[in-house]
Design a protein around this motif. Structure first.
Motif, PDB file in Angstrom:
ATOM      1  N   ASP A 499       0.819  -1.217   0.000  1.00 13.40           N
ATOM      2  CA  ASP A 499       0.000   0.000   0.000  1.00 13.40           C
ATOM      3  C   ASP A 499       0.848   1.260   0.000  1.00 13.40           C
ATOM      4  N   CYS A 500       2.137   1.126  -0.277  1.00 20.05           N
ATOM      5  CA  CYS A 500       3.037   2.278  -0.165  1.00 20.05           C
ATOM      6  C   CYS A 500       2.663   3.392  -1.133  1.00 20.05           C
ATOM      7  N   VAL A 501       2.451   3.044  -2.411  1.00 21.02           N
ATOM      8  CA  VAL A 501       2.198   4.090  -3.412  1.00 21.02           C
ATOM      9  C   VAL A 501       0.903   4.841  -3.133  1.00 21.02           C
ATOM     10  N   PRO A 502      -0.235   4.170  -2.852  1.00 21.65           N
ATOM     11  CA  PRO A 502      -1.450   4.932  -2.505  1.00 21.65           C
ATOM     12  C   PRO A 502      -1.278   5.814  -1.267  1.00 21.65           C
ATOM     13  N   LYS A 503      -0.606   5.286  -0.231  1.00 25.18           N
ATOM     14  CA  LYS A 503      -0.377   6.091   0.972  1.00 25.18           C
ATOM     15  C   LYS A 503       0.517   7.275   0.670  1.00 25.18           C
ATOM     16  N   MET A 504       1.536   7.039  -0.146  1.00 29.05           N
ATOM     17  CA  MET A 504       2.452   8.122  -0.524  1.00 29.05           C
ATOM     18  C   MET A 504       1.697   9.201  -1.295  1.00 29.05           C
ATOM     19  N   TYR A 505       0.792   8.793  -2.173  1.00 30.92           N
ATOM     20  CA  TYR A 505      -0.011   9.757  -2.938  1.00 30.92           C
ATOM     21  C   TYR A 505      -0.864  10.613  -1.997  1.00 30.92           C
ATOM     22  N   ASP A 506      -1.522   9.971  -1.042  1.00 33.15           N
ATOM     23  CA  ASP A 506      -2.356  10.715  -0.093  1.00 33.15           C
ATOM     24  C   ASP A 506      -1.536  11.736   0.681  1.00 33.15           C
ATOM     25  N   MET A 507      -0.302  11.363   1.064  1.00 32.45           N
ATOM     26  CA  MET A 507       0.549  12.284   1.808  1.00 32.45           C
ATOM     27  C   MET A 507       1.004  13.439   0.925  1.00 32.45           C
ATOM     28  N   LEU A 508       1.308  13.158  -0.348  1.00 31.09           N
ATOM     29  CA  LEU A 508       1.713  14.218  -1.268  1.00 31.09           C
ATOM     30  C   LEU A 508       0.593  15.242  -1.445  1.00 31.09           C
ATOM     31  N   MET A 509      -0.635  14.768  -1.470  1.00 31.52           N
ATOM     32  CA  MET A 509      -1.762  15.673  -1.664  1.00 31.52           C
ATOM     33  C   MET A 509      -2.115  16.426  -0.383  1.00 31.52           C
ATOM     34  N   ASN A 533       5.108   1.340 -10.656  1.00 24.13           N
ATOM     35  CA  ASN A 533       4.742   2.246  -9.560  1.00 24.13           C
ATOM     36  C   ASN A 533       4.103   3.522 -10.099  1.00 24.13           C
ATOM     37  N   ALA A 534       4.617   4.018 -11.219  1.00 27.83           N
ATOM     38  CA  ALA A 534       4.038   5.219 -11.831  1.00 27.83           C
ATOM     39  C   ALA A 534       2.595   4.950 -12.271  1.00 27.83           C
ATOM     40  N   GLU A 535       2.350   3.774 -12.820  1.00 25.50           N
ATOM     41  CA  GLU A 535       0.987   3.433 -13.238  1.00 25.50           C
ATOM     42  C   GLU A 535       0.045   3.366 -12.037  1.00 25.50           C
ATOM     43  N   VAL A 536       0.521   2.772 -10.938  1.00 23.09           N
ATOM     44  CA  VAL A 536      -0.316   2.693  -9.741  1.00 23.09           C
ATOM     45  C   VAL A 536      -0.629   4.093  -9.216  1.00 23.09           C
ATOM     46  N   LEU A 537       0.367   4.970  -9.236  1.00 21.39           N
ATOM     47  CA  LEU A 537       0.155   6.334  -8.749  1.00 21.39           C
ATOM     48  C   LEU A 537      -0.867   7.074  -9.597  1.00 21.39           C
ATOM     49  N   CYS A 538      -0.950   6.738 -10.884  1.00 22.48           N
ATOM     50  CA  CYS A 538      -1.815   7.482 -11.809  1.00 22.48           C
ATOM     51  C   CYS A 538      -3.176   6.819 -12.005  1.00 22.48           C
ATOM     52  N   GLU A 539      -3.472   5.789 -11.255  1.00 24.74           N
ATOM     53  CA  GLU A 539      -4.744   5.095 -11.425  1.00 24.74           C
ATOM     54  C   GLU A 539      -5.914   6.030 -11.118  1.00 24.74           C
ATOM     55  N   GLY A 540      -7.025   5.806 -11.850  1.00 18.03           N
ATOM     56  CA  GLY A 540      -8.222   6.616 -11.627  1.00 18.03           C
ATOM     57  C   GLY A 540      -7.972   8.080 -11.926  1.00 18.03           C
ATOM     58  N   ASP A 541      -8.443   8.943 -11.034  1.00 26.09           N
ATOM     59  CA  ASP A 541      -8.275  10.379 -11.230  1.00 26.09           C
ATOM     60  C   ASP A 541      -7.067  10.933 -10.488  1.00 26.09           C
ATOM     61  N   ARG A 542      -6.222  10.035  -9.969  1.00 28.96           N
ATOM     62  CA  ARG A 542      -5.057  10.504  -9.204  1.00 28.96           C
ATOM     63  C   ARG A 542      -4.135  11.361 -10.055  1.00 28.96           C
ATOM     64  N   PHE A 543      -3.910  10.942 -11.303  1.00 32.78           N
ATOM     65  CA  PHE A 543      -2.981  11.685 -12.157  1.00 32.78           C
ATOM     66  C   PHE A 543      -3.445  13.129 -12.325  1.00 32.78           C
ATOM     67  N   ASP A 544      -4.714  13.310 -12.709  1.00 32.48           N
ATOM     68  CA  ASP A 544      -5.219  14.667 -12.948  1.00 32.48           C
ATOM     69  C   ASP A 544      -5.183  15.509 -11.676  1.00 32.48           C
ATOM     70  N   ARG A 545      -5.527  14.903 -10.546  1.00 30.50           N
ATOM     71  CA  ARG A 545      -5.501  15.643  -9.281  1.00 30.50           C
ATOM     72  C   ARG A 545      -4.077  16.043  -8.916  1.00 30.50           C
ATOM     73  N   LEU A 546      -3.124  15.136  -9.155  1.00 32.20           N
ATOM     74  CA  LEU A 546      -1.724  15.435  -8.830  1.00 32.20           C
ATOM     75  C   LEU A 546      -1.187  16.561  -9.696  1.00 32.20           C
ATOM     76  N   VAL A 547      -1.460  16.509 -11.007  1.00 34.56           N
ATOM     77  CA  VAL A 547      -0.959  17.547 -11.911  1.00 34.56           C
ATOM     78  C   VAL A 547      -1.619  18.883 -11.601  1.00 34.56           C
ATOM     79  N   ARG A 548      -2.920  18.861 -11.327  1.00 34.26           N
ATOM     80  CA  ARG A 548      -3.591  20.124 -10.994  1.00 34.26           C
ATOM     81  C   ARG A 548      -3.036  20.729  -9.713  1.00 34.26           C
ATOM     82  N   ARG A 549      -2.721  19.871  -8.736  1.00 35.96           N
ATOM     83  CA  ARG A 549      -2.130  20.392  -7.495  1.00 35.96           C
ATOM     84  C   ARG A 549      -0.741  20.978  -7.763  1.00 35.96           C
TER      85      ARG A 549
END
Length: 879
Positions: A499-509, A533-549
Motif C-alpha cells: 500500500d506504499c504508493v497509494p499512501k504516498m499519494y495521499d501524503m503528497l496531496m 509504480n508510476a501506473e499505480v500512482l496514476c490510477e483513476g483520477d489521481r494523475f489529474d488531481r496530482l498535476v492540478r495540485r
C-alpha cells in the motif's frame, strides 16, 4: 556548605534584536542559598540579556556553520538550541537583504541573447529575435529580467526559510526524543537503586568509616552490605565532595570488583552503581578510567553473557523463554515452578546489573578514544547479544548504544557479522513506542549499507514499514528507511505490491509544504522512476488531481514527481496531452523560479506524443524563438541547456522543420556539439536531436549544407560511449539512405576512419623498405591486393614500404613496386597489387614458391576497382 550563597544562571528566550543585525539571549541571574538540610532558597533574581552581533552576515554566509560557532562560543545557549539559532540567522539574513539598497542580483534563469541578433541587443525570452529591435524592446527586456530576478530571489529565500523551519522542527523533535530517552534511563536506574535500597537500612555520611571497614570483612554478606550502603551515599551529589576526597575508597571498590566480582552479582551491582553515579558527570570520568573500571565492566558483561549461554546450553532455557512464561503466569495461564521462580529472580538481577554496566559505558563513550577501546574489547558483540533478552529498558539502552556506534564503518561491519538485522526485525513492530523508535533509528543508520538493506528486505522491512507510514511519531524515520530501500532498482517492484504508493499519494496531496518532509518527496521521486509504480500512482483520477495540485502550488518538488511520470512510456505519457500548453505557459511565466523552470522544461522535454499538434503549440507561443534565447553557449546553466536541447528534439516534426531552420536552432545545436564535445550527456542528446532533424527535408538540408555535421558523426563512430556510437551510426544511415552523393562520401570517410593507422603509414612511403600486408576475409591476391579466394596471405615485397590490413569489401595497400616477394604459401604470389579507390597498381616481381617449382616472372597488377573493388593481382609463383 550550610548557608553558602551561590549565583546561578538560568538561560531564557533567544530572539532577534529589533534594529541591529544581532541575536539577543535573555537570561536570569539567581542568588541561591543552600541550607544545612540541602534545601535551596532563591534570595534574589535579576533579568538581563546578552547581545551577539553578526555584522558580517550577508547572502553568502553559511548559516549552519555560523549558528554552530555562536552556540559553541556562547555558554548561555544550550547545544540543543542550534536549530533555533539557525532560524533566527535566516531571518536576519532576509532582513539584511531587504534593507540593502543595491540592485537585485542576476536572475537564476537569465535572459540570454538570441542567436539571430547582435551581441549588443537584449530581448525578453518570449520576444522574436530581430536585428532591428528598438530601444523600447531593450527597456522591456531589462524590466522583465529585473522582475524575474527579484521574484526568483524572494522565492528562493522563502524556500530557504521554509527549509530552515523544517530543520529546526526536526532538530527540536530529535532533541526531545533524546531528552525523553535520557529521562527514561535515569528513571530506570532509580528503580534499580530502589530495589537495592530495600535490602538495607538508610545510609549516613557520618558512618562512612564504618562502611569502609566493612569492605575488608571476610564474609561476603558483610561486604555486600558495606558496598550497598556506600552506593546509597553516592546517589546524593552533595556527598561527592567528601566521598571523592577519601584516599582509599574508590581504589578499594575497584580492587573488590576485580577480585570478588565473580562471587556475587549483588556485590557487582553495588560497586558498579557507585561508579555509575560518578559517570553522570564528565569531569569525573578520569577517576573512573584511572581505576580501570571501564575494562573491569567490560569483563563483567562478558562473564554474565557466558553464564547465560552456559545456562541455555545446560538447561535449554533462555531469558526470553523465562520472561514469556512469567508473563503467562501473571495472566493466570500457567504456574511457575520453584526452579523457574529462581531462574526468573536470577535473570532479573542479571538484567539490573547489565543495565547499570551498559549505562555507565554509554556515559564513558562520550570520549571517542574510550569508545575505540570499547570496540576493541567487543562491546558491539555484547550489545547485539543483549537483543536476545526480553527486558524492555535493557533493549532500549542497547539499541540506543548501538545507534551511537553504528556511525563507524568497522562497528557496522561487526554488527552485520552478528546478524543484527534479523535480531532487530522481530521488534518491528512492537507495542512499546520508545523501543520501536529506537529500533527504527538504528535500522535507519544501518540502511546506508547495501548489504544490510538486502537483509532488511529479506526479513520483510517493506510491508512492516509501510504499515507505519501514517503514524506521525514514526513517519520521518520510516520514510527515510523506505527511501534508502527504494534506491535499489531491484526492490522498487516490491513497493508495487504494497500500500506504499497509494499512501504516498495521499501524503503528497495532504502536505502543505513538501520541504518539511524531505523523506517523502525523495521516496516519491525514487518510486515514480519505476513504470509499474508510476501506473499505480496514476490510477483513476489521481494523475489529474496530482498535476492540478502541482500547477496550483507551483512547487518544484512536486514537479519532480510530475517530471518522473512524464518519462514513462505508454498511457501515462499520453495523459499529459491536455496539460502541455499549460506547461508551456508556466515555463514562460516571468516570475518562475530557476528550480521550477528546470523541472517544467524537463517535463516538456520528455513529452514526445506523436499525435500532439506541436506546430500549433510552437506558433501560438512563439516557442522556438523563446528556446533560442536559452540555447546559446554559456548563456544558462548546463542543466537548463541540456533540457532545452532535448525539448528542441521533441518539437521537431514535419510541420516545425522549417521554423526550426529559421530560428537558427539547427545551427546553434551544431555549435553546441563542438562546445560540449567532452560531455557525453550533451553529445548524446544533441545527436538524438540531429537524428530527428535528419528525418525531415528542411532540417536535413540545413544540417548537410551549412554545417560539418557528417564529419562530426563519423568521428563519433570512434567514441568510447556505446550509446553515442549507436546514435551516430543511425544518423549516418539516414543520410546514406536519402542522399546518394553523401552515401559515397560517407563510405569513404568510414573507410578512412576505420583504417586511419594504415593510411598514415601509406601516405609516407620509404624507398628500399619492406612491405607487409595481411589480407583477412575473402582475399587471395598478391602483395596485399583483394582477390576472390579464401586465404590469408602474408606477402613480403622488396622495393616498397606499405603495410595494410584488409577486410572484405575494402582494398588494401599495394605491394612493393617491381620487387621480389616471398610468400608463406606453397604457391607464392608476388608482384604489384592494385591500388584503392580506382588507382592502378602496377608492378612485376619474382615469385619463389616453397615447393620445388622454379621462379617465374609475375604479371603486372590490374587496376583496383574503386573503394570496394578487387585489388590488382600479382605474379603467380610456380607451384
Amino acid at each position: 556548605m550550610a548557608g553558602e550563597v551561590k549565583k546561578k544562571i538560568k538561560p531564557g528566550a533567544i530572539e532577534l534584536h529589533p534594529e541591529e543585525l544581532a541575536i539577543v539571549v535573555q537570561y536570569e541571574v539567581q542568588e541561591v542559598s543552600t541550607g544545612a538540610d540541602g534545601a535551596q532558597t532563591i534570595l534574589n533574581r535579576e533579568q538581563t540579556s546578552k547581545k551577539i552581533s553578526v555584522k558580517s552576515l550577508n547572502d553568502k554566509t553559511n548559516i549552519p556553520i555560523l549558528a554552530k560557532e555562536i552556540v559553541d562560543k556562547c555558554k548561555l545557549i544550550h547545544p540543543s538550541k542550534v536549530g533555533q539559532v539557525e532560524q533566527l540567522l535566516y531571518d536576519l539574513q532576509q532582513r539584511a537583504s531587504s534593507n540593502n539598497a543595491s540592485p537585485p542580483s542576476p536572475s537564476p534563469v537569465p535572459t540570454p541573447v538570441a542567436a539571430a541578433t547582435p551581441a549588443s541587443d537584449n530581448f525578453t525570452p518570449d520576444s522574436t529575435p530581430s536585428a532591428n529591435s528598438n530601444a523600447s524592446s531593450n527597456g522591456q527586456s531589462g524590466k522583465s529580467s529585473s522582475s524575474r530576478s527579484s521574484r526568483s530571489s524572494n522565492t528562493s529565500k522563502a524556500a530557504a526559510a521554509a527549509q530552515a523551519t523544517a530543520k529546526v522542527a526536526r532538530a527540536e523533535q530529535e532533541a526531545a526524543e533524546r531528552l525523553e530517552l535520557q529521562q527514561r534511563r535515569q528513571m530506570q536506574a532509580s528503580q534499580i537503586f530502589k530495589v537495592q535500597q530495600r535490602l538495607y537500612e538508610n545510609a549516613f555520611l557520618d558512618n562512612l568509616d564504618e562502611y569502609v571497614e566493612g569492605l575488608y570483612e571476610e564474609e561476603m554478606p558483610k561486604k555486600v552490605r558495606a558496598t550497598g550502603m556506600i552506593s546509597q551515599l553516592f546517589r546524593n551529589t552533595e556527598n561527592f565532595e567528601t566521598l571523592l576526597r577519601h584516599e582509599t575508597l574508590l581504589g578499594t571498590l575497584a580492587r573488590m570488583l576485580r577480585e570478588d566480582g565473580k562471587r556475587s552479582i549483588d556485590l557487582c551491582t553495588n560497586i558498579i552503581s557507585v561508579f555509575f553515579s560518578i559517570s553522570n558527570f564528565t569531569q569525573f570520568h578520569g577517576l573512573i578510567m584511572a581505576n580501570q573500571i571501564g575494562a573491569l565492566t567490560m569483563d563483567l558483561v562478558d562473564l554474565e553473557i557466558k553464564r547465560t549461554e552456559h545456562r541455555v546450553m545446560e538447561e535449554g532455557i533462555s531469558p526470553a523463554m523465562v520472561a514469556q512464561k512469567a508473563l503467562e503466569a501473571s495472566q493466570g495461564q500457567v504456574q511457575l515452578g520453584e526452579r523457574e521462580k529462581k531462574l526468573l529472580a536470577l535473570i532479573q538481577k542479571q538484567d539490573r546489573l547489565l543495565y547499570i554496566c551498559l549505562y555507565m559505558l554509554l556515559n564513558l563513550a562520550e570520549d571517542v578514544e574510550v569508545e575505540r577501546k570499547m570496540k576493541k574489547k567487543n562491546v558491539v558483540v555484547y550489545l547485539v547479544k543483549m537483543l536476545d533478552r526480553s527486558n524492555v529498558e535493557l533493549l532500549i539502552l542497547a539499541t540506543t548504544f548501538l545507534k551511537k556506534l553504528s556511525i563507524y564503518k568497522e562497528n557496522k561491519e561487526k554488527m552485520a557479522e552478528c546478524s543484527i538485522v534479523e535480531k532487530l526485525m522481530k521488534f518491528v513492530p512492537v507495542l512499546n513506542d520508545v523501543l520501536l523508535m529506537s529500533v527504527l533509528r538504528l535500522l535507519h543508520n544501518l540502511s546506508f549499507d547495501s548489504t544490510l538493506r538486502d537483509e532488511m528486505v529479506k526479513f520483510g522491512i517493506i510491508p512492516k514499514a509501510v504499515d507505519m507510514m501514517t503514524a506521525p511519531r514514526f513517519q520521518p524515520v520510516v520514510l527515510g528507511l523506505l527511501y534508502h530501500v527504494s534506491m535499489e532498482d531491484r526492490f522498487k517492484t516490491f513497493f508495487t505490491f504494497s500500500d506504499c504508493v497509494p499512501k504516498m499519494y495521499d501524503m503528497l496531496m495532504r502536505v502543505q509544504d513538501l520541504r518539511q518532509t524531505p523523506e517523502l518527496i525523495a521516496l516519491a521521486v525514487n518510486l515514480t522512476q519505476h513504470p509499474r509504480n508510476a501506473e499505480v500512482l496514476c490510477e483513476g483520477d489521481r494523475f489529474d488531481r496530482l498535476v492540478r495540485r502541482a500547477f496550483q502550488t507551483c512547487d518544484e518538488l512536486l514537479f519532480k514527481v510530475v517530471r518522473n511520470l512524464s518519462q514513462q512510456e505508454g498511457g501515462v505519457k499520453r495523459r499529459f496531452g491536455p496539460y502541455v500548453e499549460q506547461l508551456v505557459t508556466l515555463l514562460k511565466a516571468p516570475d518562475i523560479t530557476a528550480e521550477l523552470f528546470v523541472e517544467v522544461l524537463g517535463t516538456l522535454a520528455n513529452l514526445y506524443i506523436p499525435e500532439f499538434d506541436y506546430m500549433g503549440l510552437v506558433m501560438k507561443h512563439n516557442l522556438l524563438n523563446f528556446l533560442a534565447t536559452y540555447a546559446q553557449p554559456g548563456a544558462v546553466d548546463d542543466d537548463i541547456l541540456l533540457e532545452v536541447i532535448m525539448f528542441v528534439g521533441v518539437l521537431c516534426n514535419e510541420g516545425t522543420a522549417l521554423p526550426l531552420v529559421e530560428s537558427r536552432l539547427v545551427n546553434t545545436l551544431f555549435v553546441l556539439m563542438g562546445e560540449k564535445k567532452e560531455d557525453d550527456e550533451f553529445v548524446l542528446q544533441i545527436a538524438f536531436s540531429f537524428h530527428k532533424f535528419l528525418l525531415y527535408e528542411e532540417t536535413r538540408h540545413a544540417l548537410l549544407h551549412y554545417t560539418q555535421v557528417v564529419y562530426y558523426l563519423v568521428d563519433l563512430l570512434q567514441d568510447k560511449n556505446r550509446e553515442v556510437r549507436k546514435v551516430a551510426d543511425q544518423c549516418l544511415d539516414i543520410i546514406m539512405d536519402t542522399d546518394e552523393e553523401w552515401a559515397i562520401r560517407i563510405r569513404n570517410l568510414k573507410f578512412e576512419s576505420f583504417n586511419q593507422e594504415w593510411l598514415e603509414i601509406a601516405s609516407h612511403p620509404q624507398d628500399g623498405g619492406s612491405s607487409n600486408a595481411v589480407l583477412n576475409g575473402n582475399g587471395g591476391g598478391g602483395g596485399g591486393g583483394g582477390g576472390m579466394g579464401n586465404a590469408r596471405v602474408n606477402a613480403h615485397g622488396y622495393g616498397g614500404a606499405d603495410d595494410a590490413e584488409m577486410d572484405y569489401g575494402m582494398v588494401g595497400g599495394g605491394g612493393g613496386y617491381g620487387g621480389y616477394g616471398n610468400g608463406d604459401l606453397d604457391h607464392d604470389m608476388s608482384g604489384g597489387a592494385g591500388g584503392s579507390d580506382g588507382d592502378v597498381g602496377i608492378g612485376a616481381g619474382w615469385g619463389q614458391g616453397l615447393s620445388e617449382d622454379d621462379m617465374m616472372m609475375g604479371s603486372t597488377g590490374t587496376p583496383g576497382l574503386g573503394g570496394g573493388g578487387m585489388g590488382g593481382g600479382g605474379g603467380m609463383g610456380g607451384g
